[in-house]
Design an enzyme around this catalytic site. Structure first.
Site, PDB file in Angstrom:
ATOM      1  N   SER A 346       0.834  -1.207   0.000  1.00  0.00           N
ATOM      2  CA  SER A 346       0.000   0.000   0.000  1.00  0.00           C
ATOM      3  C   SER A 346       0.871   1.260   0.000  1.00  0.00           C
ATOM      4  CB  SER A 346      -0.950  -0.049   1.202  1.00  0.00           C
ATOM      5  OG  SER A 346      -2.009   0.844   1.042  1.00  0.00           O
ATOM      6  N   ASP A 461      -5.956  -3.770  -2.235  1.00  0.00           N
ATOM      7  CA  ASP A 461      -4.867  -3.340  -1.357  1.00  0.00           C
ATOM      8  C   ASP A 461      -4.188  -4.519  -0.638  1.00  0.00           C
ATOM      9  OD1 ASP A 461      -3.400  -2.203   0.897  1.00  0.00           O
ATOM     10  OD2 ASP A 461      -4.471  -0.349   0.465  1.00  0.00           O
TER      11      ASP A 461
END
Length: 597
Positions: A346, A461
């Site tokens: 991320s 993610d």
């Protein structure tokens, strides 16, 4: 060349610690020396024998065989014990062990081992400690091996002069007091027999065996005795499979195969590589490495990699808190800590890989950051909320403009990022493919950004599955891993019995009473998605050399305007952390003596 008794004493000291030479001699006298030829098994999986071995020279390989085939568990180098579990437990062998080159081991049956322990009880503690450390290492560092001693070097283009690079490598090894011997066909007048190759173990440090297409018999022998194979090539050359690769059958499937690194050489001021994938398509290699001529940082990185002493950096996710990672790396660089491998999830992916992409040039990094902040990548990007609140188009355009058509494998420093394969509910490690697309997958927060399609699978993610991807780093030849977390698991209590409704929270904030300390909807969604990942982080953080959490209290998930303040926090807290470390943990300190093993 070293004396054999001195060599064995060195090995035993490594395993058993500070014993007297008399005791070390006794260990050697009680044990039985056993020689193994290449491909010969020391023992087979399932065998019942209470025997311990210590590798005196050569290299062994542990393999596990089942209905699914053969799995290589790892290599065992000189000075390491083998078979200790069967000795302690009396259970059948859990794996087979064979020699991948000519090797010598010292054998102890249970009675001989007990005799040694009776004379020196500390020996049992030393061996037990070694076994515990190996178990800890093997929990994650699968296939992590002892450093190679014999390295076969193959120059794919015979007319390509390697001396500008090898001279700098020799300088590195000399400065780090690592002896290096270079042998080629012409330098050995009597290489026709095995005498020369059998004598390689007597040399301190590293032996580099230069292979040649014009001397196939010599090259085949080099391959037999090598622990690691390095293919050196001019990056601009034809990426075809060369004759010597075919003759040496480098890519055949065998349990005796050696690790292969592809060393791609570039001019001193070369631009960032493009289309590295063309070199990797038809080659089954373990690692590719880009090195520029006369580039000290590249040379040092390569030398650390081939001696299994590389440094890996793992960066966690956390939205705008990720700007702190820029400060972390800036502080590390100022201390002389060079990063050899980088991984992130991320925010750790986008900020970390951007630094790798910019070759850790902080003027360039801050310039990119300023442009990103001014672009307001998450503003005016609302989507019809069927899949996500934001369309992600603005940040995707920015990523495409920044990273162009470069691939992950084009970055000077090997890097990876992690996403969650939503379709298969698994973690996906991205080491290859379009740079911008892999990063977009890693930052695709569910509900905030739409999923990214890669290889016909939906990816979201990486923090959903792994907010601090330490495990993938263990596949690289690292001895030190630095992991930086932006979010721990705080113990937060509230001072109210029931959750307030929206109006109550609105009025509380409007009146500035701050009675209700409750996260916003975005924070609740994002943090809830990563709770399991944070639990995993708590378990894995003990498996790295250096782990620290940054205190970024008061920084919101999208506080981009505070980027300079956040960067400074990362910089200051990293310096504080490094200053707090005892001297023995400051591996970057050149005044700290470390023995090369």
């Amino acid at each position: 060349m070293k004396d054999f008794n001195t060599h064995y004493h060195h090995l035993f000291h490594k395993l058993f610690g500070g014993m007297s030479n008399e005791m070390l001699d006794q260990i050697f006298k009680i044990g039985t020396k056993k020689e193994l030829n290449t491909g010969e098994y020391l023992f087979h999986q399932g065998a019942k024998e209470n025997i311990l071995y210590i590798v005196l020279s050569g290299r062994l390989r542990a393999i596990k065989e089942d209905v699914n085939g053969t799995l290589i568990l790892g290599d065992i180098g000189e000075g390491e014990p083998v078979g200790e579990f069967a000795l302690f437990t009396g259970e059948p062998r859990m794996a087979s062990v064979l020699a991948i080159r000519k090797s010598v081991v010292l054998e102890f049956n249970q009675e001989e081992y007990l005799t040694l322990v009776a004379k020196n009880p500390s020996l049992a503690n030393s061996l037990t400690g070694f076994v515990i450390n190996r178990l800890r290492r093997n929990t994650f560092q699968k296939n992590q091996s002892t450093p190679p001693k014999n390295i076969a070097l193959i120059n794919l283009q015979a007319d390509h002069d390697l001396s500008p690079w090898t001279a700098d490598m020799e300088t590195f090894f000399r400065e780090n007091q690592i002896p290096v011997q270079v042998f080629d066909y012409d330098s050995q007048a009597e290489h026709a027999d095995q005498t020369f190759f059998d004598s390689l173990e007597q040399y301190e440090g590293i032996n580099i065996l230069v292979c040649s297409e014009t001397h196939p018999e010599w090259s085949h022998q080099c391959m037999v005795y090598a622990d690691l194979v390095i293919l050196a090539t001019d990056f601009k050359a034809d990426p075809q499979i060369y004759l010597i690769e075919k003759e040496l059958e480098l890519y055949s499937k065998s349990i005796l195969n050696k690790k292969i690194y592809l060393l791609m050489l570039h001019p001193q001021d070369a631009p960032m590589p493009e289309s590295t994938s063309k070199w990797l398509e038809n080659r089954d290699i373990n690692l590719h490495i880009h090195v520029r001529q006369r580039n000290g940082r590249d040379i040092r990185r390569f030398c650390r990699i081939i001696t299994n002493t590389a440094v890996g950096l793992v960066l966690g996710g956390g939205g705008a808190k990720g700007y702190a990672h820029l400060g972390v790396v800036k502080a590390l660089q100022e201390r002389g800590i060079e990063i050899d491998f980088l991984g992130g999830t991320s925010a750790g992916a986008i900020y970390g890989i951007t630094m790798s992409y910019a070759d850790f040039d902080f003027d360039k990094i801050e310039e990119i950051t300023q442009v990103a902040v001014k672009s307001k990548l998450t503003s005016n990007d609302m989507a019809l909320p069927m899949i996500s609140f934001l369309s992600g188009k603005k940040i995707q355009r920015f990523a495409k403009t920044l990273f162009k058509n470069y691939d992950m494998e084009d970055i000077w420093i090997n890097s990876y990022c992690v996403s969650t394969n939503f379709s298969r509910a698994t973690t996906k490690i991205h080491e290859r493919g379009l740079l911008w697309k892999q990063i977009m997958a890693s930052i695709a927060i569910p509900g905030v950004f739409p999923p990214v399609v890669i290889d016909q699978y939906l990816h979201v993610d990486g923090a959903v599955m792994d907010n601090l991807p330490i495990e993938p780093m263990y596949k690289y030849p690292v001895s030190k891993i630095i992991a930086v977390s932006l979010s721990g698991l705080p113990d937060r209590k509230v001072d109210y019995e029931d959750s307030p409704n929206g109006w109550a929270v609105f009025m509380d904030r409007f009146r500035k009473k701050k009675r209700f300390k409750i996260p916003g909807i975005g924070s609740l969604i994002i943090n809830s998605l990563t709770l399991n990942s944070l639990q995993k982080q708590e378990v894995t953080k003990s498996k790295v050399s250096h782990y620290f959490e940054l205190n970024l209290k008061g920084i919101g998930f999208m506080d981009d305007k505070k980027w300079k303040q956040i960067l400074q926090k990362g910089y200051d807290q990293t310096n504080e952390y490094l200053e707090s470390l005892p001297k023995e943990e400051r591996f970057w300190d050149k005044n700290k003596e470390e023995e090369f093993v």
